[in-house]
Design a protein around this motif. Structure first.
Motif, PDB file in Angstrom:
ATOM      1  N   GLU A  73      98.039  53.633 -39.175  1.00 10.79           N
ATOM      2  CA  GLU A  73      97.138  52.932 -40.090  1.00 10.79           C
ATOM      3  C   GLU A  73      95.685  52.937 -39.626  1.00 10.79           C
ATOM      4  OE1 GLU A  73      99.646  49.393 -42.211  1.00 10.79           O
ATOM      5  OE2 GLU A  73      99.333  49.219 -40.051  1.00 10.79           O
ATOM      6  N   LYS A  74      95.472  53.161 -38.344  1.00 11.57           N
ATOM      7  CA  LYS A  74      94.106  53.182 -37.828  1.00 11.57           C
ATOM      8  C   LYS A  74      93.372  54.476 -38.171  1.00 11.57           C
ATOM      9  CE  LYS A  74      95.382  50.257 -33.884  1.00 11.57           C
ATOM     10  NZ  LYS A  74      95.586  50.219 -32.404  1.00 11.57           N
ATOM     11  N   VAL A  75      94.133  55.530 -38.499  1.00 10.43           N
ATOM     12  CA  VAL A  75      93.509  56.833 -38.728  1.00 10.43           C
ATOM     13  C   VAL A  75      93.772  57.399 -40.113  1.00 10.43           C
ATOM     14  CG1 VAL A  75      93.479  57.428 -36.274  1.00 10.43           C
ATOM     15  CG2 VAL A  75      95.470  58.039 -37.662  1.00 10.43           C
ATOM     16  N   GLN A  76      94.765  56.862 -40.833  1.00 12.67           N
ATOM     17  CA  GLN A  76      95.100  57.392 -42.151  1.00 12.67           C
ATOM     18  C   GLN A  76      95.253  56.270 -43.171  1.00 12.67           C
ATOM     19  OE1 GLN A  76      98.347  60.108 -42.497  1.00 12.67           O
ATOM     20  NE2 GLN A  76      97.646  61.461 -40.865  1.00 12.67           N
ATOM     21  N   ALA A  77      94.999  56.602 -44.432  1.00 16.08           N
ATOM     22  CA  ALA A  77      95.213  55.654 -45.525  1.00 16.08           C
ATOM     23  C   ALA A  77      96.711  55.445 -45.723  1.00 16.08           C
ATOM     24  CB  ALA A  77      94.589  56.190 -46.800  1.00 16.08           C
ATOM     25  N   VAL A  78      97.146  54.209 -45.612  1.00 13.83           N
ATOM     26  CA  VAL A  78      98.553  53.840 -45.773  1.00 13.83           C
ATOM     27  C   VAL A  78      98.602  52.594 -46.648  1.00 13.83           C
ATOM     28  CG1 VAL A  78     100.699  53.169 -44.638  1.00 13.83           C
ATOM     29  CG2 VAL A  78      99.141  54.764 -43.496  1.00 13.83           C
ATOM     30  N   VAL A  79      99.430  52.613 -47.683  1.00 11.97           N
ATOM     31  CA  VAL A  79      99.551  51.476 -48.592  1.00 11.97           C
ATOM     32  C   VAL A  79     101.024  51.132 -48.728  1.00 11.97           C
ATOM     33  CG1 VAL A  79      99.048  50.574 -50.882  1.00 11.97           C
ATOM     34  CG2 VAL A  79      97.519  52.264 -49.863  1.00 11.97           C
ATOM     35  N   THR A  80     101.401  49.914 -48.399  1.00 13.99           N
ATOM     36  CA  THR A  80     102.789  49.456 -48.532  1.00 13.99           C
ATOM     37  C   THR A  80     102.806  48.088 -49.194  1.00 13.99           C
ATOM     38  OG1 THR A  80     102.820  48.351 -46.371  1.00 13.99           O
ATOM     39  CG2 THR A  80     103.438  50.674 -46.423  1.00 13.99           C
ATOM     40  N   GLY A  81     103.984  47.706 -49.696  1.00 13.73           N
ATOM     41  CA  GLY A  81     104.135  46.380 -50.268  1.00 13.73           C
ATOM     42  C   GLY A  81     104.707  46.437 -51.666  1.00 13.73           C
ATOM     43  N   SER A  82     104.461  45.369 -52.411  1.00 12.36           N
ATOM     44  CA  SER A  82     104.949  45.285 -53.779  1.00 12.36           C
ATOM     45  C   SER A  82     104.213  46.281 -54.661  1.00 12.36           C
ATOM     46  CB  SER A  82     104.734  43.875 -54.324  1.00 12.36           C
ATOM     47  OG  SER A  82     103.335  43.622 -54.477  1.00 12.36           O
ATOM     48  N   ALA A  83     104.749  46.503 -55.855  1.00 15.44           N
ATOM     49  CA  ALA A  83     104.088  47.412 -56.791  1.00 15.44           C
ATOM     50  C   ALA A  83     102.679  46.935 -57.105  1.00 15.44           C
ATOM     51  CB  ALA A  83     104.921  47.532 -58.069  1.00 15.44           C
ATOM     52  N   ASP A  84     102.505  45.617 -57.271  1.00 13.05           N
ATOM     53  CA  ASP A  84     101.167  45.091 -57.557  1.00 13.05           C
ATOM     54  C   ASP A  84     100.221  45.332 -56.397  1.00 13.05           C
ATOM     55  OD1 ASP A  84     101.826  44.230 -60.082  1.00 13.05           O
ATOM     56  OD2 ASP A  84     102.233  42.153 -59.480  1.00 13.05           O
ATOM     57  N   ARG A  85     100.720  45.136 -55.192  1.00 15.40           N
ATOM     58  CA  ARG A  85      99.873  45.348 -54.018  1.00 15.40           C
ATOM     59  C   ARG A  85      99.468  46.816 -53.906  1.00 15.40           C
ATOM     60  NH1 ARG A  85      95.877  44.996 -50.642  1.00 15.40           N
ATOM     61  NH2 ARG A  85      96.323  45.768 -48.546  1.00 15.40           N
ATOM     62  N   VAL A  86     100.402  47.733 -54.090  1.00 22.78           N
ATOM     63  CA  VAL A  86     100.092  49.160 -54.010  1.00 22.78           C
ATOM     64  C   VAL A  86      99.112  49.549 -55.118  1.00 22.78           C
ATOM     65  CG1 VAL A  86     101.071  51.465 -54.270  1.00 22.78           C
ATOM     66  CG2 VAL A  86     102.221  49.768 -52.824  1.00 22.78           C
ATOM     67  N   ARG A  87      99.356  49.073 -56.330  1.00 19.22           N
ATOM     68  CA  ARG A  87      98.434  49.379 -57.431  1.00 19.22           C
ATOM     69  C   ARG A  87      97.018  48.890 -57.125  1.00 19.22           C
ATOM     70  NH1 ARG A  87      96.497  46.104 -60.814  1.00 19.22           N
ATOM     71  NH2 ARG A  87      98.123  44.525 -60.435  1.00 19.22           N
ATOM     72  N   GLU A  88      96.898  47.663 -56.663  1.00 16.81           N
ATOM     73  CA  GLU A  88      95.580  47.105 -56.367  1.00 16.81           C
ATOM     74  C   GLU A  88      94.863  47.908 -55.287  1.00 16.81           C
ATOM     75  OE1 GLU A  88      96.527  43.143 -55.287  1.00 16.81           O
ATOM     76  OE2 GLU A  88      96.917  42.477 -57.361  1.00 16.81           O
ATOM     77  N   ARG A  89      95.607  48.325 -54.267  1.00 18.23           N
ATOM     78  CA  ARG A  89      94.977  49.080 -53.181  1.00 18.23           C
ATOM     79  C   ARG A  89      94.538  50.461 -53.660  1.00 18.23           C
ATOM     80  NH1 ARG A  89      92.055  47.750 -48.819  1.00 18.23           N
ATOM     81  NH2 ARG A  89      92.473  49.082 -47.017  1.00 18.23           N
ATOM     82  N   LEU A  90      95.382  51.120 -54.445  1.00 16.17           N
ATOM     83  CA  LEU A  90      94.988  52.420 -54.985  1.00 16.17           C
ATOM     84  C   LEU A  90      93.773  52.284 -55.901  1.00 16.17           C
ATOM     85  CD1 LEU A  90      98.455  54.065 -55.769  1.00 16.17           C
ATOM     86  CD2 LEU A  90      96.959  54.485 -53.812  1.00 16.17           C
ATOM     87  N   GLU A  91      93.725  51.216 -56.672  1.00 16.76           N
ATOM     88  CA  GLU A  91      92.582  50.998 -57.548  1.00 16.76           C
ATOM     89  C   GLU A  91      91.297  50.788 -56.749  1.00 16.76           C
ATOM     90  OE1 GLU A  91      93.786  47.779 -60.040  1.00 16.76           O
ATOM     91  OE2 GLU A  91      94.951  49.062 -61.396  1.00 16.76           O
ATOM     92  N   GLU A  92      91.400  50.255 -55.540  1.00 24.40           N
ATOM     93  CA  GLU A  92      90.218  50.116 -54.686  1.00 24.40           C
ATOM     94  C   GLU A  92      89.666  51.493 -54.313  1.00 24.40           C
ATOM     95  OE1 GLU A  92      90.869  47.632 -51.299  1.00 24.40           O
ATOM     96  OE2 GLU A  92      91.813  46.037 -52.472  1.00 24.40           O
ATOM     97  N   TYR A  93      90.556  52.431 -54.034  1.00 24.89           N
ATOM     98  CA  TYR A  93      90.093  53.796 -53.734  1.00 24.89           C
ATOM     99  C   TYR A  93      89.510  54.460 -54.979  1.00 24.89           C
ATOM    100  CZ  TYR A  93      92.059  53.898 -49.007  1.00 24.89           C
ATOM    101  OH  TYR A  93      92.308  53.669 -47.677  1.00 24.89           O
ATOM    102  N   VAL A  94      90.121  54.181 -56.141  1.00 23.90           N
ATOM    103  CA  VAL A  94      89.571  54.727 -57.379  1.00 23.90           C
ATOM    104  C   VAL A  94      88.170  54.163 -57.617  1.00 23.90           C
ATOM    105  CG1 VAL A  94      89.877  54.847 -59.883  1.00 23.90           C
ATOM    106  CG2 VAL A  94      91.847  55.135 -58.369  1.00 23.90           C
ATOM    107  N   ALA A  95      88.009  52.869 -57.389  1.00 21.43           N
ATOM    108  CA  ALA A  95      86.690  52.254 -57.539  1.00 21.43           C
ATOM    109  C   ALA A  95      85.683  52.850 -56.567  1.00 21.43           C
ATOM    110  CB  ALA A  95      86.791  50.744 -57.337  1.00 21.43           C
ATOM    111  N   ALA A  96      86.163  53.313 -55.415  1.00 17.25           N
ATOM    112  CA  ALA A  96      85.284  53.942 -54.425  1.00 17.25           C
ATOM    113  C   ALA A  96      84.922  55.372 -54.794  1.00 17.25           C
ATOM    114  CB  ALA A  96      85.953  53.915 -53.052  1.00 17.25           C
ATOM    115  N   GLY A  97      85.579  55.916 -55.842  1.00 19.31           N
ATOM    116  CA  GLY A  97      85.211  57.239 -56.324  1.00 19.31           C
ATOM    117  C   GLY A  97      86.296  58.277 -56.327  1.00 19.31           C
ATOM    118  N   ALA A  98      87.488  57.986 -55.807  1.00 16.21           N
ATOM    119  CA  ALA A  98      88.566  58.981 -55.777  1.00 16.21           C
ATOM    120  C   ALA A  98      89.019  59.309 -57.194  1.00 16.21           C
ATOM    121  CB  ALA A  98      89.751  58.461 -54.966  1.00 16.21           C
ATOM    122  N   ARG A  99      89.179  60.605 -57.477  1.00 16.04           N
ATOM    123  CA  ARG A  99      89.601  61.026 -58.808  1.00 16.04           C
ATOM    124  C   ARG A  99      90.809  61.954 -58.784  1.00 16.04           C
ATOM    125  NH1 ARG A  99      87.359  57.237 -59.594  1.00 16.04           N
ATOM    126  NH2 ARG A  99      85.722  56.712 -61.081  1.00 16.04           N
TER     127      ARG A  99
END
Length: 321
Positions: A261-287
């Protein structure tokens, strides 16, 4: 907004009764579920299905998904033969190939591979960039190339890619030098920063370098490589996902999750938690998100694929201005 998956081509992600030939069926299943790309990784460490062989098997078995490498290691292969192989894959897939490349990094997954391939570790980044320049020259019909490391005269005509000029080539990496090189000469950026804020900062640097080279921001696809594990339901233990991802990290990299986790993007947890975290990367510009599913057998991979597929509409909507 594109969302794809990394297929588990390494034996570390297979159960004792799994048949690796089922990877093609998993790819077809992902396409039917709405994913827009299928990626494979590349290394000589550990038994696995070779990356370009896997993509060649997927090309006739799929219809519309992008087929990509995350990331191809050009130093493992002869450069002219690789240009031919990639052109052939682009042709047979109808122009669906995306080639993310990397130079490797120090440690178990870097220097030993250079030794096995009889390529010097020194100046690996310059050698990588020159290899990509050679590919583009050959894909464009050029018959000779004269660089610092690679020199070829009178190369016979080779297979032309489906697309004029060949498939897009992306670069992995987030060092200042990698960001500048991405903006100047590559068609996409595929990093894996643990923090979405670092992604946004890196993307600004890529776009600044692109502008300095007279390129438009849209000339560089902003992609993201992220490991994902969804554990949900009324009986789900919040710790189960992290324990499963820890087992995945140890099997794949030989390190615990807390180090990965210190060197790579890792997202775990509930579906809502994963969705929210991925949306943060989308907000940062990932397409273009490439998700690696944190599971150690093909049945569990299929389960994670379906769980992530349920999030596709919401995450895609987050990428719409």
């Amino acid at each position: 907004m594109d969302i794809g998956v990394l297929l588990p081509t390494g034996a570390a992600q297979w159960g004792p009764d799994d048949d690796p030939r089922d990877l093609v069926a998993l790819g077809r299943r992902a396409e039917r579920a709405g994913f827009s790309s299928l990626f494979v990784n590349d290394t000589l460490i550990g038994p696995r299905v070779e990356a370009l062989t896997m993509l060649a098997a997927l090309a006739p078995a799929t219809d519309a998904v992008t087929l990509g490498t995350a990331a191809l290691l050009p130093h493992l292969r002869r450069p002219v033969q690789t240009a031919q192989a990639l052109a052939s894959l682009d042709l047979l897939s109808g122009g669906r190939l995306a080639v993310a490349v990397g130079a490797g990094f120090p440690g178990r997954f870097g220097q030993p591979l250079y030794a096995l391939s009889e390529v010097p570790w020194e100046r690996r980044f310059a050698r990588l960039d020159e290899t990509v320049a050679l590919w583009r020259t050959l894909w464009g019909g050029g018959g000779s190339f004269h660089g610092e490391f690679l020199r070829f005269a009178d190369v016979p005509p080779m297979t032309r890619p489906f697309r004029p000029g060949g498939p897009p080539v992306w670069l992995g990496g987030a060092t200042p030098a990698a960001l500048a090189r991405t903006g100047r000469t590559y068609d996409g950026w595929l990093p894996y920063p643990p923090d979405p804020a670092d992604y946004a900062t890196g993307l600004r640097a890529v776009r600044a370098a692109a502008a300095g080279a007279g390129r438009a921001a849209g000339d560089v696809t902003p992609a993201l490589f992220v490991s994902v594990r969804i554990d949900d339901g009324p009986d789900a233990d919040p710790g189960d996902g992290r324990r499963a991802m820890d087992a995945y990290a140890r099997a794949t990299y030989g390190m615990p999750l807390e180090d990965l986790e210190k060197v790579q993007a890792v997202v775990t947890g509930s579906a809502d938690r994963v969705r929210e975290r991925l949306e943060e990367y989308v907000a940062a510009g990932a397409r273009h998100v490439v998700a690696r599913l944190g599971a150690l057998d093909l049945r569990s991979q299929r389960d994670q694929l379906e769980r992530l597929a349920d999030l596709l509409p919401a995450v895609r909507a987050a990428g719409v201005p």
